[in-house]
Design an enzyme around this catalytic site. Structure first.
Site, PDB file in Angstrom:
ATOM      1  N   TYR A   1       1.160  12.455  -9.146  1.00 30.48           N
ATOM      2  CA  TYR A   1       0.764  11.273  -8.425  1.00 30.48           C
ATOM      3  C   TYR A   1       0.531  10.271  -9.289  1.00 30.48           C
ATOM      4  O   TYR A   1       0.832   9.140  -9.205  1.00 30.48           O
ATOM      5  CB  TYR A   1      -0.439  11.915  -7.502  1.00 30.48           C
TER       6      TYR A   1
ATOM      7  N   THR B   1       3.116   8.392 -11.196  1.00 31.38           N
ATOM      8  CA  THR B   1       4.098   7.605 -10.659  1.00 31.38           C
ATOM      9  C   THR B   1       3.552   6.326 -10.283  1.00 31.38           C
ATOM     10  O   THR B   1       3.986   4.955 -10.053  1.00 31.38           O
ATOM     11  CB  THR B   1       4.551   8.295  -9.517  1.00 31.38           C
ATOM     12  N   LYS B   2       2.086   6.205  -9.953  1.00 34.87           N
ATOM     13  CA  LYS B   2       1.462   5.057  -9.441  1.00 34.87           C
ATOM     14  C   LYS B   2       1.229   4.254 -10.923  1.00 34.87           C
ATOM     15  O   LYS B   2       1.439   2.937 -10.866  1.00 34.87           O
ATOM     16  CB  LYS B   2       0.015   5.449  -9.218  1.00 34.87           C
TER      17      LYS B   2
ATOM     18  N   LEU C   1     -15.116  23.773  -1.967  1.00 29.69           N
ATOM     19  CA  LEU C   1     -15.308  23.205  -3.270  1.00 29.69           C
ATOM     20  C   LEU C   1     -14.330  23.664  -4.553  1.00 29.69           C
ATOM     21  O   LEU C   1     -14.301  24.769  -4.734  1.00 29.69           O
ATOM     22  CB  LEU C   1     -16.816  23.114  -3.677  1.00 29.69           C
TER      23      LEU C   1
ATOM     24  N   PHE D   1       0.921  -1.276   0.038  1.00 27.67           N
ATOM     25  CA  PHE D   1      -0.091   0.120  -0.020  1.00 27.67           C
ATOM     26  C   PHE D   1       0.917   1.158   0.085  1.00 27.67           C
ATOM     27  O   PHE D   1       0.395   2.277  -0.260  1.00 27.67           O
ATOM     28  CB  PHE D   1      -0.848   0.175   1.369  1.00 27.67           C
TER      29      PHE D   1
ATOM     30  N   THR E   1      -4.533   2.674  -8.147  1.00 33.01           N
ATOM     31  CA  THR E   1      -5.671   3.636  -8.425  1.00 33.01           C
ATOM     32  C   THR E   1      -6.230   3.629  -9.589  1.00 33.01           C
ATOM     33  O   THR E   1      -5.684   3.377 -10.688  1.00 33.01           O
ATOM     34  CB  THR E   1      -5.122   5.002  -7.779  1.00 33.01           C
ATOM     35  N   ASP E   2      -7.534   4.117  -9.835  1.00 35.87           N
ATOM     36  CA  ASP E   2      -8.368   4.093 -11.087  1.00 35.87           C
ATOM     37  C   ASP E   2      -7.737   5.425 -11.607  1.00 35.87           C
ATOM     38  O   ASP E   2      -7.910   5.625 -12.852  1.00 35.87           O
ATOM     39  CB  ASP E   2      -9.750   4.334 -10.830  1.00 35.87           C
ATOM     40  N   GLU E   3      -6.938   6.182 -10.798  1.00 38.05           N
ATOM     41  CA  GLU E   3      -6.300   7.543 -11.592  1.00 38.05           C
ATOM     42  C   GLU E   3      -5.388   7.461 -12.901  1.00 38.05           C
ATOM     43  O   GLU E   3      -5.045   8.326 -13.519  1.00 38.05           O
ATOM     44  CB  GLU E   3      -5.980   8.631 -10.526  1.00 38.05           C
TER      45      GLU E   3
HETATM   46  P1  NAD Z   1      -2.323   7.462   2.658  1.00 41.41           P
HETATM   47  O1  NAD Z   1      -1.361   8.632   2.525  1.00 41.41           O
HETATM   48  O2  NAD Z   1      -3.269   7.640   3.842  1.00 41.41           O
HETATM   49  O3  NAD Z   1      -0.914   6.383   3.350  1.00 41.41           O
HETATM   50  C1  NAD Z   1       0.144   5.893   2.980  1.00 41.41           C
HETATM   51  C2  NAD Z   1       1.112   5.347   3.825  1.00 41.41           C
HETATM   52  O4  NAD Z   1       2.242   5.033   3.210  1.00 41.41           O
HETATM   53  C3  NAD Z   1       1.443   6.246   5.115  1.00 41.41           C
HETATM   54  O5  NAD Z   1       1.393   5.557   6.111  1.00 41.41           O
HETATM   55  C4  NAD Z   1       2.869   6.617   4.857  1.00 41.41           C
HETATM   56  O6  NAD Z   1       3.517   6.706   5.799  1.00 41.41           O
HETATM   57  C5  NAD Z   1       3.607   5.313   4.095  1.00 41.41           C
HETATM   58  N1  NAD Z   1       4.424   5.826   3.299  1.00 41.41           N
HETATM   59  C6  NAD Z   1       4.624   6.896   2.207  1.00 41.41           C
HETATM   60  N2  NAD Z   1       5.744   6.590   1.807  1.00 41.41           N
HETATM   61  C7  NAD Z   1       6.500   5.847   2.359  1.00 41.41           C
HETATM   62  C8  NAD Z   1       7.806   4.944   1.861  1.00 41.41           C
HETATM   63  N3  NAD Z   1       8.579   5.710   1.088  1.00 41.41           N
HETATM   64  N4  NAD Z   1       8.251   4.147   2.920  1.00 41.41           N
HETATM   65  C9  NAD Z   1       7.134   3.532   3.646  1.00 41.41           C
HETATM   66  N5  NAD Z   1       6.064   3.997   3.956  1.00 41.41           N
HETATM   67  C10 NAD Z   1       5.715   5.096   3.168  1.00 41.41           C
HETATM   68  O7  NAD Z   1      -2.592   6.724   1.488  1.00 41.41           O
HETATM   69  P2  NAD Z   1      -3.748   5.473   1.286  1.00 41.41           P
HETATM   70  O8  NAD Z   1      -5.234   6.459   0.930  1.00 41.41           O
HETATM   71  O9  NAD Z   1      -3.953   4.857   2.467  1.00 41.41           O
HETATM   72  O10 NAD Z   1      -3.484   4.816   0.042  1.00 41.41           O
HETATM   73  C11 NAD Z   1      -2.862   3.465   0.222  1.00 41.41           C
HETATM   74  C12 NAD Z   1      -2.692   3.056  -1.316  1.00 41.41           C
HETATM   75  O11 NAD Z   1      -3.771   2.661  -1.963  1.00 41.41           O
HETATM   76  C13 NAD Z   1      -1.739   3.856  -2.008  1.00 41.41           C
HETATM   77  O12 NAD Z   1      -0.909   2.995  -2.853  1.00 41.41           O
HETATM   78  C14 NAD Z   1      -2.633   4.392  -3.167  1.00 41.41           C
HETATM   79  O13 NAD Z   1      -2.233   5.001  -4.390  1.00 41.41           O
HETATM   80  C15 NAD Z   1      -3.764   3.344  -3.087  1.00 41.41           C
HETATM   81  N6  NAD Z   1      -5.253   4.053  -3.413  1.00 41.41           N
HETATM   82  C16 NAD Z   1      -5.665   4.915  -2.729  1.00 41.41           C
HETATM   83  C17 NAD Z   1      -7.001   5.494  -2.932  1.00 41.41           C
HETATM   84  C18 NAD Z   1      -7.887   6.399  -2.067  1.00 41.41           C
HETATM   85  O14 NAD Z   1      -9.043   6.815  -2.200  1.00 41.41           O
HETATM   86  N7  NAD Z   1      -7.282   6.603  -1.164  1.00 41.41           N
HETATM   87  C19 NAD Z   1      -7.811   4.692  -3.867  1.00 41.41           C
HETATM   88  C20 NAD Z   1      -7.171   3.926  -4.614  1.00 41.41           C
HETATM   89  C21 NAD Z   1      -5.733   3.370  -4.355  1.00 41.41           C
HETATM   90  O1  TDX Z   2     -10.913  20.498  -0.441  1.00 40.79           O
HETATM   91  C1  TDX Z   2     -11.162  19.839  -1.603  1.00 40.79           C
HETATM   92  N1  TDX Z   2     -12.271  20.213  -2.394  1.00 40.79           N
HETATM   93  C2  TDX Z   2     -12.469  19.710  -3.480  1.00 40.79           C
HETATM   94  O2  TDX Z   2     -13.425  19.867  -4.027  1.00 40.79           O
HETATM   95  C3  TDX Z   2     -10.408  18.627  -1.662  1.00 40.79           C
HETATM   96  C4  TDX Z   2      -9.295  18.397  -1.058  1.00 40.79           C
HETATM   97  C5  TDX Z   2     -10.729  18.064  -2.882  1.00 40.79           C
HETATM   98  N2  TDX Z   2     -11.782  18.560  -3.752  1.00 40.79           N
HETATM   99  C6  TDX Z   2     -12.158  17.585  -4.928  1.00 40.79           C
HETATM  100  C7  TDX Z   2     -10.723  17.114  -5.722  1.00 40.79           C
HETATM  101  C8  TDX Z   2     -11.382  15.587  -6.057  1.00 40.79           C
HETATM  102  O3  TDX Z   2     -12.136  15.917  -7.404  1.00 40.79           O
HETATM  103  O4  TDX Z   2     -12.553  16.321  -4.461  1.00 40.79           O
HETATM  104  C9  TDX Z   2     -12.428  15.470  -5.327  1.00 40.79           C
HETATM  105  C10 TDX Z   2     -11.330  14.345  -4.512  1.00 40.79           C
HETATM  106  O5  TDX Z   2     -10.231  14.943  -3.730  1.00 40.79           O
HETATM  107  P1  TDX Z   2      -9.102  14.136  -3.248  1.00 40.79           P
HETATM  108  O6  TDX Z   2      -9.700  13.662  -1.704  1.00 40.79           O
HETATM  109  O7  TDX Z   2      -7.962  14.999  -2.944  1.00 40.79           O
HETATM  110  O8  TDX Z   2      -9.069  12.660  -4.189  1.00 40.79           O
HETATM  111  P2  TDX Z   2      -8.482  12.429  -5.492  1.00 40.79           P
HETATM  112  O9  TDX Z   2      -7.710  13.435  -6.075  1.00 40.79           O
HETATM  113  O10 TDX Z   2      -9.603  12.105  -6.407  1.00 40.79           O
HETATM  114  O11 TDX Z   2      -7.710  11.070  -5.348  1.00 40.79           O
HETATM  115  C11 TDX Z   2      -8.070  10.099  -4.241  1.00 40.79           C
HETATM  116  O12 TDX Z   2      -8.631   9.044  -5.086  1.00 40.79           O
HETATM  117  C12 TDX Z   2      -7.630   8.287  -5.759  1.00 40.79           C
HETATM  118  C13 TDX Z   2      -6.957   9.616  -3.553  1.00 40.79           C
HETATM  119  O13 TDX Z   2      -6.191  10.691  -2.768  1.00 40.79           O
HETATM  120  C14 TDX Z   2      -5.824   9.172  -4.160  1.00 40.79           C
HETATM  121  O14 TDX Z   2      -4.934   8.513  -3.316  1.00 40.79           O
HETATM  122  C15 TDX Z   2      -6.582   7.702  -4.892  1.00 40.79           C
HETATM  123  O15 TDX Z   2      -5.633   7.349  -5.679  1.00 40.79           O
END
Ligand code: NAD
Ligand code: TDX
Length: 335
Positions: free
Chosen positions: A151, A154-155, A207, A81, A124-126
């Protein structure tokens, strides 16, 4: 079974650790996490006696090699993760994203290659870029990669490394690309927790742009149950898309949060848009459903949002130390 969970002190990883211990007792877990600003020991505080938490970096090849060498290739696995995850941060400073997401994944791949240990890579879907609002096609595993931000690029690079290590070196790996998660322990920089904690601290909801952007929301527990399903029955080398048919535009989500928290649904600020802001993400989850029989358990988004709001209300000590720094970063960006 033993698991090495990288990034297990972050949002999705910590929820993965919690749900694994609850649903699969007997699983032995080592978390490897650098505890960056996004990771927190507190997210694992209530399971601290049941896991091992190693503070370290996924780019540290000797450390990752040592931890992977503890695993049994016949039955154990690495669930990866760890990543830098916030798009706005990647636009401000891409370098940590290249290091953690690309070099970090390369380091994990080399370690599992050396020991022939099973890997599940979380993505991620991004990586697929954006869809038009009226595009009838949603993302599938054959959609071409077209990432927009540092972001997501790099993913995407990390995913391609995994694919090529599977093909060239026979690494036993699966990949999942999931849509936007919500639930407990999500950092207050992200959309839903930012709005909830803004309202709880007397700030206004924010927003980006018009708010017409669509995200495909899934509860974090449903993401993690899908990861388990893929680890248990997924075909090696395959990519599985995880989504729960949860498309909503940001404006609607924000208005729902305001209503659920007893505010006027129109009482928010429009702020500057994110550069390169993807318009819409949408996952077609039918392969996961049809091939692996996976189903999400959280069907009622509003109920999930209400529970998430309650969690932030009752866990102020978890998020309050992060809030001022996150808002200071947004103030610099004018958002
Ligand atoms: P997050 O930012 O909450 O957590 C990331 C964790 O990784 C943190 O605990 C951080 O300390 C650790 N980390 C970062 N760099 C590191 C490094 N170099 N070595 C060791 N640990 C490190 O992220 P999240 O939302 O929990 O996302 C987890 C995974 O899921 C990611 O790979 C992200 O791309 C993927 N993902 C997230 C979402 C989402 O909506 N949040 C959706 C799809 C996929
Ligand atoms: O204050 C805000 N207002 C707002 O309108 C913030 C923080 C975001 N936004 C918008 C931007 C996006 O369209 O809301 C949407 C969601 O934003 P984020 O929470 O930053 O998510 P997003 O950019 O969609 O990416 C997230 O989903 C895919 C996660 O951060 C990623 O790690 C994951 O891969």
């Amino acid at each position: 079974m033993r698991l090495l969970v990288t990034g297990g002190a972050g949002f999705i990883g910590a929820n993965f650790v919690h749900s694994t211990l609850a649903r699969r007792p007997g699983t032995s877990i080592t978390v490897l996490d650098a505890l960056t600003y996004a990771g927190s020991r507190e997210s694992l505080a209530d399971v601290v006696g049941q896991i091992r938490l190693v503070q370290g970096d996924v780019t540290d090849a000797p450390l990752v090699g040592e931890l992977v060498a503890e695993l049994n290739p016949e039955r154990d696995a690495v669930v990866h993760f760890a990543a830098e995850t916030h798009v706005d941060n990647s636009l401000a400073d891409p370098e940590p994203f290249l290091r953690s997401n690309v070099i970090g994944t390369y380091t994990v791949l080399e370690a599992v290659r050396a020991r022939q240990v099973r890997l599940h890579h979380v993505s991620t879907d991004e990586v697929y870029g954006e869809l038009a609002l009226d595009d009838p096609q949603r993302f599938t595993e054959t959609t071409p990669y077209s990432p927009s931000s540092p972001y997501s690029s790099t993913k995407a690079a990390a995913d391609l490394l995994v694919r090529s290590w599977v093909r060239s070196y026979g690494v036993r790996a699966t990949i999942s690309n999931c849509s936007n998660n919500y639930g407990p322990y999500q950092h207050v920089e992200k959309f839903i927790p930012r709005q909830i904690t803004n309202l709880l601290t007397g700030r206004r909801a924010k927003l980006y742009g018009s708010g017409a952007n669509v995200r495909d929301w899934i509860h974090v527990d449903d993401h993690n149950s899908a990861v388990w399903q893929i680890m248990a029955g997924g075909q090696l080398g395959r990519t599985y898309l995880i989504g729960a048919e949860g498309e909503r535009d940001n404006r609607t989500v924000l208005r729902t949060i305001l209503r659920l928290m007893d505010f006027d649904p129109d009482d928010f600020d429009h702020v500057a848009d994110r550069p390169g802001h993807d318009l819409r993400y949408a996952i077609d989850p039918s392969a996961l459903r049809d091939e692996l029989g996976w189903q999400p358990e959280h069907h009622d988004f509003e109920a999930g949002l209400r529970a998430t709001i309650d969690w932030y209300r009752t866990h102020e000590s978890w998020w309050a130390p992060l809030k001022d720094a996150a808002e200071a970063r947004y103030a610099e960006l004018g958002r």
